[in-house]
Scaffold this motif. Structure first.
Motif: not given
Length: 208
Positions: A60-72
């Motif tokens: 649910x969009x309302x539940x989103x808090x944070x996302x993180x990733x390292x990209x290469x």
């Protein structure tokens, strides 16, 4: 808050099977036989493209808090790209090419790697920065909800520092919709060389 490690992965035109829910590192490779992208702009000519490999978790969009990733990746062609994405699944919008979304990641432009961030409501915009990109053309990015303003902030993570690079004011305001939250890779100018985008340290936090 809760981690999303229990949520299943899904895939949209992915180049490999979706990883199990406990994996935090994986690779995406767009096809080399035709252009792939997540992009749209008014004409002439009008462009509406939504065919890049995406791995995502539905929340649910309302539940989103944070996302993180390292990209290469082995970036080499104009617009080679990969990073984080949020895609709204509004049931009133039928075509994938008309969906609302935000993406942020590395994008190769004028023979250099930039952090590119794009937000698409009716049409898309595009911003480029050279912040926090390491040797090997690697960067760690984070999307986070500002709980007071209910807006989405994009950060470059550089050691212990978080560099704020973009605020998207509208993407989290859609009521009662689901969202794909995950990673994407695209090669709008493909040739015989395969783009390989690596994602490490995937994190997603949602509210209880």
């Amino acid at each position: 808050m809760a981690s999303s490690s229990h949520l299943p992965w899904s895939r949209f035109k992915a180049a490999e099977p979706a990883p199990s829910s406990d994996r935090t590192s994986f690779t995406l490779s767009p096809t080399t036989s035709f252009p792939t992208d997540v992009w749209r702009k008014p004409g002439p000519p009008e462009v509406k493209t939504f065919n890049a490999p995406i791995m995502y978790k539905t929340i649910p969009l309302s539940a989103f808090k944070r996302a993180r990733v390292t990209i290469s990746g082995n970036w080499s062609r104009l617009y080679d790209q990969g990073g984080l994405a949020i895609v709204l699944q509004d049931p009133k919008i039928i075509l994938d090419t008309d969906r609302k979304w935000v993406k942020t990641g590395i994008e190769f432009y004028q023979e250099e790697a930039y952090v590119g961030t794009v937000a698409a409501d009716r049409w898309a915009d595009w911003s480029l920065l050279q912040v926090g990109i390491k040797e090997g053309k690697m960067v760690t990015l984070e999307m986070e909800r500002d709980t007071e303003a209910d807006t989405l902030w994009v950060y470059v993570i550089d050691g212990k520092r978080r560099h704020p690079i973009r605020e998207v004011t509208w993407i989290l305001s859609e009521p009662d919709v689901q969202a794909w939250v995950g990673v994407y890779a695209a090669s709008p100018k493909p040739d015989e060389k395969e783009l390989e985008v690596k994602f490490e340290g995937w994190e997603l936090e949602v509210t209880e």
